[in-house]
Write an enzyme that holds these catalytic residues in place. Structure first.
Site: not given
Lengths: 340, 340, 340
Positions: C207, C248-250
Site C-alpha cells: 500500500q 478504505g484505501h483510495n
C-alpha cells in the site's frame, strides 16, 4: 479447565455449599467436592455443568459431569450417578457457581511510578493505576478503582468507587457512578457531531453537556459516547453496552438496558428501562423507545416504539409485520417462478 | 513514485529478474532496468504497471509504462515499445513486483527505555518494543516481533515469532501465532457480552476462554475480538480481518477467511475456511457458515449458509433470490405507477 | 448553566453586542447584560435561548429566557418582557452566541517531559504535547498544535498549524492540513485491505499511497482511514466525519461533506463536495457519489448516485422510490390480511 496462565480457580466446594450459593436444591451426595465448571460435553470428575437449552438434552444424558444445574422436568434424563442441582434458572445458577470458581480478578492497590497524575487530581484509597495513565487536574477517582494502562482521564472527570476502567480509554466531561466497568479503548465525553449551517458556512455548536453514567454500567471495547450539547448524555444504572457502539449527544438510555455490538443511537433519542437493542441496529435522532422494547439486529428504527413492543426491519415495524413482509416478498418471487 | 518521506524504493531490477520473481514470461529487452511500479495512467520511463480489468484496456493501449503485466490475450493491444510480462495472474504478479520494490518495512531491534516490561515477562531475540508499551508478568513475546507504541499486553499472553502488533492495541487472554499482524487500536481478549438473567436480576457469566489466533492472520484497526466464554474464540491461519470488525465470544473463524470492515459476528457462530464476508454484514449467534461461502455487504445472516453458497439481503437468502426479490419489489412500484 | 468543572463561561455581554456578533437584530433593551445560553425550557434571568423548530413554539411562549433568537414571523408569540434577537438563522446565530460564551478551549504551550519526541522530528512554536505522546523521526508538527496524551505519530507525518489531535490517536503516511481536529482513538494511515489472490495463495499488495486531509476537517472518535494503495486517500477541506467511520484505501471525499457515525466507504469510491452520508450507510468500492447527494441512514449504495440526488434503502435507490417500495411492501401484507 480454564487456562491457568489466565485464570486461577478457587478451592473445591461441596455440593451442598454450591447449592446454597446458587439457590438450587441439591440431589446427591451433599458432601461431594466440586472443583470446576465445564460444558456438558467436556465436563468430567468433580466438574459442574448446566442444561438450559433443550437442544443439548442428548449431551446432558451422555455427560460425565459430576453435577449439573437442571430444571426438575429434565431430571429424569440425567445419566446415572450425576448429582443434580435443581433450579428454575439453570443458566443463572451456573453463572453464580462459575463466579465462585472464578471470582472477579482482584488487584493489589498501587500507583505506577510511570503514571502521570496531576497533583490537583484526587485519587481514592486502594486504587491501582497502571503505567502510562494520565489523570488531569480536578479529576476525582473513588476508592478501590483500577485504571488500566495508558488510559487518559481529563480535567474534572469524576469516577465513583469500585470502577474498573480498561486500558487505552479516554474520559472527559463525564461523571461516572460506582462499580462501572469500561473495557478497552472506550471513548467518553468527546464533542457530539453538532454543526449549524448558515449563510456564513457551517459553524460548530459548542457542546456544553456531560456524560452521566449510572452505577454498575458495563461498556464494551471501542464504544464511543459523545457528551451532551446542552442537556447531558445519560446511561442509566445497570445498563450493559457491547463493543463498538455509537451513542450520540443528549441520548438518554434507561436502566438495565442491553445494547448489542455496533449499534448506533443518534442524538437526543431516549431508550426506556429494560429495552434490548440488537446488534448493528440503528436509531434516528429525537425518538423514544419504550421501556422493555426489543429491537431486532440490524433494524433501522425511525419512529417511536411503544413500551414492550418488538420491532424489526428497516424502516423498523412491529416484528410480526416484519416477518410477514419478509414472507410476502419471498412469495412474490415464488409466484414469478410459477408464471415463468 | 511513492512519497519518499514514507516509502523507500529498492534498487532497479532487470526485466528478466522481475519476470523470474513474479512467475511471468518477459517479452522485450530482458536486460532493461525497471525502477518502480505505477498505475497505467501515471507510469513512465522505467516503471512497471499491470492490466487486470478490461475496463482499463484503453489506459493500457495509451500507457507510457516501460513494462506491464498482462494476459496473453491482450498483448496485441499494447502500445509500441512496451515490454510485456505475460501472466495469467497480472494483479498477483504485480503484487510480487511491488513487494520487490517496496519490501515490508524492516526494523532495528531495540527495547525502548520508555517501555514498561515486567521482569517476569519473556521477550524473544531481535524484538523492537516501542515507547509506552506495557508487558505484564508471564507474557511471552517470540523472536523478531515489533510491538508498537503504547500497546498493552496483559498477563500470560503468548505471541509467536515475527509478529507485528501496531500501536495502541490491547491483548489479554490470548495465544497469538507466528507472523500475525495487528494494525492499530485492536482489542483482543476482553470479556464477551455474557449475562444471565434471573429473579435476582442479571448476573455476569464469567468468561473463561481465550482468543486463539493462527499464523499469518492480519487484523485491521479498531477491531475487537472477545475471548471465549468457556470454549475459545478462534481465528484460523491466514485469515484477514479488516477494520472495526466485532467478533463475539466462542466464534470460530476458519482458515483463509476474508472479513470486510464493520462486520459483526455474534457469539458461537462458525465461519468455514475460505469464506468471504462483505462489509457491514451481520451474523446471528450459534449459526454455521460453510466453507467458501460468500456473503454480500450489509447482509443480515440469521441461518446456516451451505458451503460455497452466496447469500445476500436481510434476512439473508441465496443471492439470486435476493436479486429477484429486489427486482420484484422494484416491479411492484412500477405496476403501481402504471395503475395510477 | 454548564458544569463549571468542565466549562468556563465568558464574562457577560450586552444584547447589542450579542446581536452584532451573531448578525441578528436586537429588539429590547440593548444594554441589558446576558450571562449564558440555555434551552428554552430551562433558561432564566440573563440567559439567551433560540427557537428553530416549531415543535418548541409552546416552550418559546412560556420561556423565562431573557432573550431569544427567533425568526420575525414568530416574534409575536414571545412572552412579555423577552428581548428578541431577530434572524433568519436562529440556530446558526445561537451557535455563534454559544461560541462567545464558551469559546474553544485554549491551552498553554508545553511539551510534556513524558512525551517521546525523536530529535529528528520538527515541532512548531506554541505547541502543547501531552504525556506519552510518541513523535518519530521526520515528522513535522505545525505551530500551535495540541497533541493529546498517548497519541502516536509515525515517521514523516506532516501536521499543519493549529491542529488538535486527541488522545490515543495513531497517524502514519499522512499529510494533515491546518486547523484539523481529530477526536480520540482515530487511526489514520494504516495499510488498506489489499490482497491479491493467485495460485500461490493470497499475497499482500503493498500500500504505497498516503492519507491527505484538508484544512478544517474534523474526525470523530474511533474512525479509521486507510492509506491509499498507490493513489492517495483524500479528505477534502471542511469535511466533518463522525465516530467509528471506516474509510478504505483510495477513497476521495470532497469538501464540506458530512459523514455520520458508523458509515463505511469501500476502496476507491469518490464522494462529491457537500454530500451528506447518513449513519451506518455503506458504499461499495469504485463508485461515484455526486456533489450534494444525500444518502439515508443504513443505505447500501452499490451504484453511482447523481449530484444532488437523495438515495435510500439497500440496494439504495432514489429516496422516493425507496419510500414507495416500503409502502408497497406494507400494502402487500395488508392485502394478505384482507384475503385471509
Amino acid at each position: 479447565m480454564a487456562d491457568a496462565r489466565f485464570f486461577a480457580v478457587s478451592s473445591p466446594i461441596s455440593l451442598a455449599d454450591i447449592a446454597k450459593l446458587s439457590g438450587a436444591v441439591a440431589r446427591g451426595d451433599s458432601g461431594m467436592m466440586l472443583t470446576d465448571v465445564a460444558p456438558l460435553d467436556r465436563a468430567g470428575t468433580g466438574q459442574v455443568s448446566f442444561l438450559d437449552n433443550t437442544k443439548y438434552l442428548a449431551d446432558f444424558s451422555a455427560s460425565k459431569a459430576a453435577a449439573c444445574f437442571v430444571r426438575e422436568k429434565f431430571a429424569a434424563r440425567a445419566p446415572e450417578g450425576m448429582a443434580l442441582l435443581i433450579t428454575d434458572e439453570p443458566y443463572y445458577a451456573y453463572a453464580l457457581a462459575a463466579q465462585y470458581f472464578y471470582p472477579r480478578e482482584t488487584f493489589t492497590p498501587a500507583i505506577s511510578p510511570a503514571a502521570h497524575i496531576n497533583p490537583a487530581a484526587t485519587i481514592g484509597a486502594g486504587c491501582r493505576i497502571d503505567a502510562g495513565v494520565v489523570v488531569s487536574a480536578g479529576a476525582t477517582i473513588g476508592n478501590g478503582c483500577w485504571i488500566g494502562a495508558n488510559t487518559v482521564i481529563s480535567e474534572g472527570v469524576e469516577i465513583g468507587e469500585g470502577c474498573r476502567i480498561g486500558a487505552l480509554c479516554s474520559l472527559s466531561h463525564a461523571v461516572i457512578g460506582k462499580r462501572v466497568q469500561l473495557h478497552r479503548g472506550v471513548h467518553i465525553g468527546q464533542d457530539g457531531f453538532g454543526f449549524a449551517p448558515g449563510r456564513g458556512g457551517v459553524t460548530k455548536v459548542p457542546q456544553l453537556g456531560r456524560v452521566i453514567i449510572g452505577d454498575d454500567v458495563e461498556i464494551g471495547s471501542g464504544t464511543c459516547i459523545d457528551r451532551g450539547a446542552g442537556p447531558d448524555t445519560v446511561i442509566g444504572m445497570g445498563t450493559k453496552i457491547d463493543n463498538l457502539v455509537q451513542i450520540g449527544h443528549n441520548v438518554q438510555i434507561g436502566r438495565f438496558v442491553f445494547v448489542v455490538a455496533q449499534t448506533g443511537i443518534a442524538g437526543s433519542t431516549r431508550i426506556g428501562d429494560g429495552a434490548m437493542l440488537g446488534g448493528q441496529s440503528g436509531f434516528s435522532g429525537h425518538i423514544n423507545i419504550g421501556a422493555g422494547a426489543k429491537i431486532a439486529a440490524q433494524a433501522g428504527v425511525m419512529t417511536d416504539v411503544p413500551a414492550g413492543a418488538s420491532y424489526g426491519g428497516g424502516p423498523a415495524v412491529p416484528i410480526k409485520d416484519w416477518h410477514r413482509q419478509t414472507l410476502a416478498v419471498t412469495n412474490l418471487i415464488k409466484k414469478r417462478t410459477t408464471n415463468e
